[in-house]
Motif scaffolding. Structure first.
Motif, PDB file in Angstrom:
ATOM      1  N   ARG A 223     -28.379  76.950  34.068  1.00 16.50           N
ATOM      2  CA  ARG A 223     -29.267  77.105  32.878  1.00 16.50           C
ATOM      3  C   ARG A 223     -29.797  75.641  32.416  1.00 16.50           C
ATOM      4  N   VAL A 224     -28.749  74.686  32.424  1.00 14.56           N
ATOM      5  CA  VAL A 224     -29.181  73.228  32.154  1.00 14.56           C
ATOM      6  C   VAL A 224     -30.218  72.701  32.902  1.00 14.56           C
ATOM      7  N   THR A 225     -29.768  72.832  34.187  1.00 14.60           N
ATOM      8  CA  THR A 225     -30.976  72.222  35.234  1.00 14.60           C
ATOM      9  C   THR A 225     -32.267  72.935  35.330  1.00 14.60           C
ATOM     10  N   GLN A 226     -32.361  74.166  35.052  1.00 19.88           N
ATOM     11  CA  GLN A 226     -33.762  74.872  34.770  1.00 19.88           C
ATOM     12  C   GLN A 226     -34.332  74.530  33.464  1.00 19.88           C
ATOM     13  N   TYR A 227     -33.788  74.112  32.522  1.00 24.83           N
ATOM     14  CA  TYR A 227     -34.177  73.765  31.318  1.00 24.83           C
ATOM     15  C   TYR A 227     -34.726  72.320  31.251  1.00 24.83           C
ATOM     16  N   ALA A 228     -34.016  71.558  32.139  1.00 24.60           N
ATOM     17  CA  ALA A 228     -34.460  70.017  32.277  1.00 24.60           C
ATOM     18  C   ALA A 228     -35.678  70.002  33.248  1.00 24.60           C
ATOM     19  N   ALA A 229     -35.763  70.992  34.129  1.00 30.96           N
ATOM     20  CA  ALA A 229     -36.732  70.838  35.279  1.00 30.96           C
ATOM     21  C   ALA A 229     -38.008  71.519  34.430  1.00 30.96           C
ATOM     22  N   ASP A 230     -38.191  72.418  33.560  1.00 25.64           N
ATOM     23  CA  ASP A 230     -39.248  72.595  32.871  1.00 25.64           C
ATOM     24  C   ASP A 230     -39.494  71.761  31.968  1.00 25.64           C
ATOM     25  N   LEU A 231     -38.581  71.177  31.162  1.00 27.06           N
ATOM     26  CA  LEU A 231     -38.906  69.748  30.245  1.00 27.06           C
ATOM     27  C   LEU A 231     -39.679  68.688  31.002  1.00 27.06           C
ATOM     28  N   ALA A 232     -39.100  68.462  32.140  1.00 28.61           N
ATOM     29  CA  ALA A 232     -39.477  67.451  33.055  1.00 28.61           C
ATOM     30  C   ALA A 232     -41.108  67.718  33.508  1.00 28.61           C
ATOM     31  N   ASN A 233     -41.302  68.967  33.609  1.00 30.20           N
ATOM     32  CA  ASN A 233     -42.814  69.406  33.969  1.00 30.20           C
ATOM     33  C   ASN A 233     -43.616  69.064  32.508  1.00 30.20           C
ATOM     34  N   GLY A 234     -43.249  69.397  31.654  1.00 36.79           N
ATOM     35  CA  GLY A 234     -43.914  69.238  30.235  1.00 36.79           C
ATOM     36  C   GLY A 234     -44.157  67.807  30.080  1.00 36.79           C
ATOM     37  N   ILE A 235     -43.000  66.941  30.403  1.00 39.66           N
ATOM     38  CA  ILE A 235     -43.166  65.239  30.128  1.00 39.66           C
ATOM     39  C   ILE A 235     -44.340  64.797  31.077  1.00 39.66           C
ATOM     40  N   HIS A 236     -44.350  65.396  32.362  1.00 41.12           N
ATOM     41  CA  HIS A 236     -45.536  65.074  33.100  1.00 41.12           C
ATOM     42  C   HIS A 236     -46.938  65.494  32.728  1.00 41.12           C
TER      43      HIS A 236
END
Length: 704
Positions: free
Chosen positions: A173-186
């Motif tokens: 769950r944490v990894t998926q949230y971090a991945a989604d957030l990283a995409n948004g940051i980009h």
């Protein structure tokens, strides 16, 4: 009365709650930060937390140990950073929890703005707000999944406990949230290459400024909001726009703002210089930290405004601001330190924000004697000037003429009395414990201060400012610049260690070019051009036509940022666009102008609704839509004539000069024996030469 509230920002589904302070422990610990030079990092070197500085090696260790990163970002003058350190990071219970479950990294945002930009974007996406201290929990590879600003001890402990459990038990769950957030940051940082577009027109600019002006505070200056930041680039552009387009109502707004800022408590009437911002809408109570970057930019702004208006108050502000910087932030080697802290020790020996700067009525009465009544009226030692707990912050709200008339004295007598009174207060204040000094030297902030000194010399004519500017320029040349014209970011005690970012290059390129215009020493022009060419090679994004914030020679982060929005400091890309446009006038065959134009095309879609956030870019719109003058001076008296011309406010111009023929195309075939001639040109096409600055100005007027 006016106290800033404690702000807690956390991810919604990780919110936990209350407030409890811990007891301060003695410094019996030492961590890896002891090897750093940043005063902010050194402040944490004896915390029981096993802090590390940011480095690729630390991230590699986190991945090997499979521990999340706890990244805490702040700066030396940050009040709430100190509060959180005392409550949390000096507490052994908290430190044990952090040391067992996280790799903890402390970052000075002023040294590493590249890292700060990314995680500030992250927390704003998570919570809608941001600030410092900025605390981020991230995967071992740096992708964030939780963030908060100031957090009191109890909340901090509960948050970290639950984050630890979450990471251990639900890593997917944490990894998926971090991945989604990283995409948004980009995604939020993408800049597209705008093709087949027309450059922003003057009509569009007029409409954008009209929309912008609805937010002006016409009575108190600045904007109708609190807190109030000075935003020098906003007023610098509006000064340019108002004078270039004969907009007296906008010029009045600029003057109102500059007057009210100088009247306010945000300006240090006793010692000179500006604090970072006012927490209220009247410019009264400052956030008391004093930053080099604010004072460099404001010295430049007030000097330009003096050139336009000849308002003596503006000249006084420039003189006093540079006086403050020289007294408090000037290193004998020629560099400028970064800031003075907001906090200082009070009479009880405790750190308190503003303790160094405020006064009680009893103190003032005793110190000033017979002149107290005039001082009381002049600086509002009354309900208007009261801050809290019997402390007053000096603020003006009437002109010298109004006060002089009230007390039936001349303006000159009033000014003498106030100067004497402020001298008394300065002597008394010197007995207090001074705010802590952040004595690291940052290249970009030194570039801003260098430009401030050059503008002060240019428009006020004080040779001492040129001497300071040359010493600072030499310091940057010898201590911050490498043989290949790459730059260091920071310097302290003879050591420079971090590679420069785009803002370092942009500000020094601009300052060196300005320094050339007042000295005609080609060394500064050559340095400026070589720095510019270095950025083209190592910072430019070929796809968008913009410049990355970090060099291609630096270790990669989770995003290679492109900075476009002008804030309290102009965006590095907007400064670069201005630099490129000016270099195009000097080297028209090298394509600099095409790059500058494309950069503006890429961001101009935001000008209509957010002109204030792109104000430094808008200079380029004026450069491109109105005449831009190349002024070439050749002959024995070229420096004297150059100084006379440069003293006029001519933002749409660049000045070059030499005794005989110089190395620039603009200086070729211009020399005539026995004469000093001035050539006013547009894109290399020149009018007949003239011999006086008055004739130069006449030709500029006739070009319009």
């Amino acid at each position: 009365m006016l106290k800033r509230s404690t702000i807690l920002l956390v991810l919604p589904f990780f919110f936990f709650g209350c407030n409890q302070k811990s007891d301060k422990v003695t410094h019996k610990h030492t961590n890896a930060l002891i090897n750093e030079t940043s005063p902010y990092l050194l402040q944490h070197a004896h915390n029981p937390v096993n802090w590390e500085a940011w480095s690729p090696e630390v991230l590699e260790r986190a991945q090997k140990e499979d521990k999340p990163l706890l990244i805490s970002i702040g700066y030396a003058a940050c009040h709430w950073c100190h509060v959180m350190e005392k409550e949390c990071f000096e507490d052994e219970e908290v430190a044990q929890l952090m040391n067992e479950n996280f790799i903890s990294i402390k970052i000075d945002r002023e040294e590493r703005p590249d890292v700060d930009q990314i995680y500030m974007d992250a927390i704003q996406m998570m919570s809608g707000n941001g600030g410092w201290p900025l605390n981020i929990v991230a995967l071992p590879d740096g992708r964030p999944f939780w963030g908060a600003t100031y957090v009191p001890k109890d909340n901090w402990v509960k948050s970290l406990q639950q984050l630890t459990e979450l990471y251990k038990n639900d890593k997917a769950r944490v990894t998926q949230y971090a991945a989604d957030l990283a995409n948004g940051i980009h995604a939020i940082n993408l800049v597209e290459n705008a093709e087949n577009s027309d450059l922003y027109s003057l009509d569009q600019l007029d409409a954008a400024v009209t929309n912008w002006s609805q937010y002006f505070d016409s009575f108190l200056g600045g904007y109708k909001r609190a807190p109030k930041f000075m935003m020098p680039n906003n007023w610098d552009f509006l000064l340019h726009y108002a004078t270039a387009n004969n907009k007296p109502e906008l010029m009045e707004q600029v003057n109102t703002t500059l007057r009210r800022m100088a009247y306010g408590g945000v300006y240090d009437h006793v010692g000179g210089g500006f604090s970072r911002y006012a927490v209220d809408s009247t410019w009264h109570v400052p956030h008391f930290e004093k930053m080099l970057y604010d004072n460099g930019q404001l010295a430049s702004l007030y000097a330009k405004a003096y050139a336009v208006t000849k308002n003596e108050m503006y000249k006084e502000v420039v003189d006093e601001t540079i006086g403050f910087v020289q007294e408090e932030l000037w290193d004998e080697n020629g560099g400028f330190y970064s800031s003075l802290d907001a906090d200082s020790l009070n009479e009880e020996g405790e750190l308190e924000e503003g303790a160094y700067y405020v006064w009680t009525k009893e103190e003032l009465t005793q110190l000033l004697g017979g002149d107290y009544s005039i001082f009381e009226a002049y600086y509002n030692i009354n309900s208007y000037g009261l801050w809290e707990e019997g402390n007053y912050v000096l603020i003006k709200d009437k002109s010298d003429a109004e006060i002089a008339e009230k007390f039936n004295i001349s303006v000159s007598e009033l000014k003498n009395k106030m100067e004497n009174a402020l001298g008394v207060l300065k002597t008394e204040r010197a007995k207090r414990d001074k705010p802590r000094l952040d004595d690291k030297i940052l290249t970009s902030w030194n570039g801003l201060m260098l430009k401030g000194l050059v503008d002060a010399y240019r428009y006020l004519g004080n040779d001492a400012y040129l001497e300071m500017a040359l010493k600072n320029a030499k310091f940057i040349e010898t201590e911050m610049m490498k043989d290949d014209h790459s730059l260091f970011r920071n310097h302290k005690e003879g050591k420079s260690s971090i590679n420069g970012f785009l803002e370092d290059y942009a500000s020094v390129i601009e300052a060196y070019l300005d320094l050339y215009e007042v000295t005609f020493d080609e060394k500064w022009l050559n340095h400026s051009k070589k720095l510019l060419d270095y950025t083209k090679i190592h910072f430019m994004d070929k796809e968008s036509g913009m410049f990355f914030f970090t060099s291609d020679e630096d270790h990669s982060l989770i995003r290679r940022s492109i900075e476009t929005n002008d804030n309290v400091i102009s965006a590095s890309n907007s400064i670069m666009a201005k630099n490129l446009l000016k270099f195009h006038k000097l080297y028209p065959e090298e394509g600099y102008g095409d790059i500058a134009k494309q950069m503006v095309l890429n961001v101009q879609k935001d000008f209509d609704t957010s002109a204030q956030g792109f104000s430094n870019w808008l200079h380029v719109v004026l450069y491109e839509n109105q005449n831009f003058y190349e002024i070439a001076l050749v002959g024995d008296n070229y420096k004297k004539l150059g100084k006379q011309v440069a003293g006029n406010y001519l933002p749409n111009s660049i000045l070059v000069g030499s005794k005989a023929e110089g190395n620039l195309e603009l200086l070729e075939n211009r020399h005539v024996d026995g004469q000093t001639l001035a050539y006013v040109c547009i894109e290399g096409t020149c009018k007949l030469p003239v011999t006086t600055s008055a004739e130069v100005l006449q030709q500029i007027q006739s070009f319009r």
